[in-house]
Write an enzyme that holds these catalytic residues in place. Structure first.
Site, mmCIF file in Angstrom:
data_model
loop_
_atom_site.group_PDB
_atom_site.id
_atom_site.type_symbol
_atom_site.label_atom_id
_atom_site.label_comp_id
_atom_site.label_asym_id
_atom_site.label_seq_id
_atom_site.Cartn_x
_atom_site.Cartn_y
_atom_site.Cartn_z
ATOM 1 N N PHE A 57 0.808 -1.224 0.000
ATOM 2 C CA PHE A 57 0.000 0.000 0.000
ATOM 3 C C PHE A 57 0.848 1.285 0.000
ATOM 4 O O PHE A 57 0.302 2.381 0.002
ATOM 5 C CB PHE A 57 -0.969 0.004 1.194
ATOM 6 C CG PHE A 57 -0.325 -0.136 2.560
ATOM 7 C CD1 PHE A 57 0.204 0.980 3.205
ATOM 8 C CD2 PHE A 57 -0.279 -1.365 3.200
ATOM 9 C CE1 PHE A 57 0.792 0.869 4.461
ATOM 10 C CE2 PHE A 57 0.315 -1.492 4.462
ATOM 11 C CZ PHE A 57 0.852 -0.367 5.087
ATOM 12 N N ARG A 85 -3.977 6.223 20.183
ATOM 13 C CA ARG A 85 -4.259 5.056 19.328
ATOM 14 C C ARG A 85 -5.656 4.503 19.651
ATOM 15 O O ARG A 85 -6.390 4.100 18.748
ATOM 16 C CB ARG A 85 -3.208 3.957 19.542
ATOM 17 C CG ARG A 85 -1.781 4.363 19.196
ATOM 18 C CD ARG A 85 -1.461 4.344 17.739
ATOM 19 N NE ARG A 85 -1.684 3.068 17.090
ATOM 20 C CZ ARG A 85 -1.434 2.849 15.800
ATOM 21 N NH1 ARG A 85 -0.972 3.823 15.017
ATOM 22 N NH2 ARG A 85 -1.663 1.677 15.251
ATOM 23 N N THR A 91 -7.080 0.576 12.235
ATOM 24 C CA THR A 91 -6.705 1.116 10.920
ATOM 25 C C THR A 91 -7.888 1.099 9.954
ATOM 26 O O THR A 91 -8.140 2.087 9.254
ATOM 27 C CB THR A 91 -5.542 0.286 10.334
ATOM 28 O OG1 THR A 91 -4.492 0.209 11.303
ATOM 29 C CG2 THR A 91 -5.012 0.911 9.047
ATOM 30 N N ARG A 102 -11.902 6.950 13.778
ATOM 31 C CA ARG A 102 -11.958 6.239 12.489
ATOM 32 C C ARG A 102 -13.324 5.613 12.250
ATOM 33 O O ARG A 102 -13.786 5.556 11.109
ATOM 34 C CB ARG A 102 -10.823 5.215 12.421
ATOM 35 C CG ARG A 102 -9.470 5.904 12.163
ATOM 36 C CD ARG A 102 -8.317 4.979 12.399
ATOM 37 N NE ARG A 102 -7.064 5.484 11.817
ATOM 38 C CZ ARG A 102 -5.891 4.893 12.003
ATOM 39 N NH1 ARG A 102 -5.794 3.804 12.757
ATOM 40 N NH2 ARG A 102 -4.798 5.404 11.457
ATOM 41 N N HIS A 115 -3.836 9.953 11.691
ATOM 42 C CA HIS A 115 -2.622 9.189 11.978
ATOM 43 C C HIS A 115 -2.219 9.471 13.415
ATOM 44 O O HIS A 115 -2.351 10.608 13.885
ATOM 45 C CB HIS A 115 -1.470 9.630 11.057
ATOM 46 C CG HIS A 115 -0.131 9.120 11.514
ATOM 47 N ND1 HIS A 115 0.344 7.884 11.144
ATOM 48 C CD2 HIS A 115 0.796 9.650 12.372
ATOM 49 C CE1 HIS A 115 1.524 7.681 11.743
ATOM 50 N NE2 HIS A 115 1.811 8.741 12.487
ATOM 51 N N GLU A 126 8.578 11.295 14.438
ATOM 52 C CA GLU A 126 7.492 11.980 13.722
ATOM 53 C C GLU A 126 7.295 13.416 14.214
ATOM 54 O O GLU A 126 6.989 14.301 13.419
ATOM 55 C CB GLU A 126 6.206 11.158 13.850
ATOM 56 C CG GLU A 126 6.302 9.838 13.089
ATOM 57 C CD GLU A 126 5.102 8.924 13.282
ATOM 58 O OE1 GLU A 126 5.127 7.809 12.718
ATOM 59 O OE2 GLU A 126 4.142 9.305 13.980
HETATM 60 O O1 CDP Z 1 -2.211 4.125 10.804
HETATM 61 P P1 CDP Z 1 -2.022 2.782 11.472
HETATM 62 O O2 CDP Z 1 -0.828 2.765 12.403
HETATM 63 O O3 CDP Z 1 -3.288 2.313 12.129
HETATM 64 O O4 CDP Z 1 -1.742 1.727 10.305
HETATM 65 P P2 CDP Z 1 -0.376 1.296 9.585
HETATM 66 O O5 CDP Z 1 -0.404 -0.180 9.441
HETATM 67 O O6 CDP Z 1 0.812 1.918 10.243
HETATM 68 O O7 CDP Z 1 -0.551 1.910 8.128
HETATM 69 C C1 CDP Z 1 -0.325 3.285 7.879
HETATM 70 C C2 CDP Z 1 -1.438 3.784 7.002
HETATM 71 O O8 CDP Z 1 -1.377 3.113 5.746
HETATM 72 C C3 CDP Z 1 -2.854 3.504 7.495
HETATM 73 O O9 CDP Z 1 -3.308 4.422 8.453
HETATM 74 C C4 CDP Z 1 -3.646 3.579 6.214
HETATM 75 O O10 CDP Z 1 -3.883 4.929 5.820
HETATM 76 C C5 CDP Z 1 -2.675 2.954 5.215
HETATM 77 N N1 CDP Z 1 -2.927 1.514 4.985
HETATM 78 C C6 CDP Z 1 -3.552 1.121 3.809
HETATM 79 O O11 CDP Z 1 -3.888 1.956 2.970
HETATM 80 N N2 CDP Z 1 -3.789 -0.230 3.578
HETATM 81 C C7 CDP Z 1 -3.427 -1.142 4.480
HETATM 82 N N3 CDP Z 1 -3.656 -2.440 4.227
HETATM 83 C C8 CDP Z 1 -2.798 -0.762 5.661
HETATM 84 C C9 CDP Z 1 -2.563 0.578 5.898
HETATM 85 MG MG MG Z 2 1.212 3.018 11.971
#
Ligand code: CDP
Ligand code: MG
Length: 140
Positions: A57, A85, A91, A102, A115, A126
């Site tokens: 992704f 979180r 996510t 979310r 985020h 960050e």
């Molecule tokens: O943001 P979070 O830490 O919950 O998820 P992450 O696994 O660190 O992924 C970062 C960002 O990538 C997510 O918030 C989504 O916007 C995107 N993502 C996605 O588009 N498709 C996925 N299968 C996983 C994440």
């Molecule tokens: Mg993340």
């Protein structure tokens, strides 16, 4: 006291959700100690999400995150990283708990409105990505 980096993603900015998202964090007692609106370039988005560079992704995510402005902020509070979180939710908005940002506002797994840093190490990196030390106005 802990600090964490939160971003309101382009889908949140586009739908005028800046105030609503910040309100949710403030109502939970977190303090906004720095805040700015910026538009990331593709290169900046790739740098911010470099930990995901080998994930399928990555291209789409970094295109999306550079498609419009974001609001970056530093939130401060006890256990801020974990609490943010929890307040954000999973996510994938479909899997997020009721009442989370979310669940309330996320459009899909990519366009999930917010985020939040996932560890003290990523919070440190960050926060420094967006802010210099003199821009952090601690509530303490
Ligand atoms: O943001 P979070 O830490 O919950 O998820 P992450 O696994 O660190 O992924 C970062 C960002 O990538 C997510 O918030 C989504 O916007 C995107 N993502 C996605 O588009 N498709 C996925 N299968 C996983 C994440
Ligand atoms: Mg993340």
């Amino acid at each position: 006291m802990e600090r964490t980096l939160v971003m309101i993603k382009p889908d949140g900015i586009e739908r005028n959700l800046i105030g609503k998202v910040i309100s949710i964090f403030e109502e939970k007692g977190l303090k906004v100690i720095a805040l700015k609106k910026v538009k990331l370039s593709k290169e900046q988005a790739k740098a911010f999400y470099i930990v995901h560079k080998d994930r399928p992704f990555y291209e789409s995510l970094t295109d999306y995150m550079s498609s419009g402005p974001v609001v970056a902020m530093v939130l401060e509070g006890e256990n801020a990283i974990k609490r943010v979180r929890e307040i954000m939710g999973a996510t994938d908005p479909k899997e997020a708990e009721e009442g989370t940002i979310r669940k309330l506002f996320g459009l899909n797994k990519e366009k999930n409105t917010v985020h939040g840093s996932d560890s003290p190490e990523s919070a440190y990196k960050e926060i420094n990505f967006f802010f210099s030390e003199f821009e952090l106005i601690s509530a303490e």
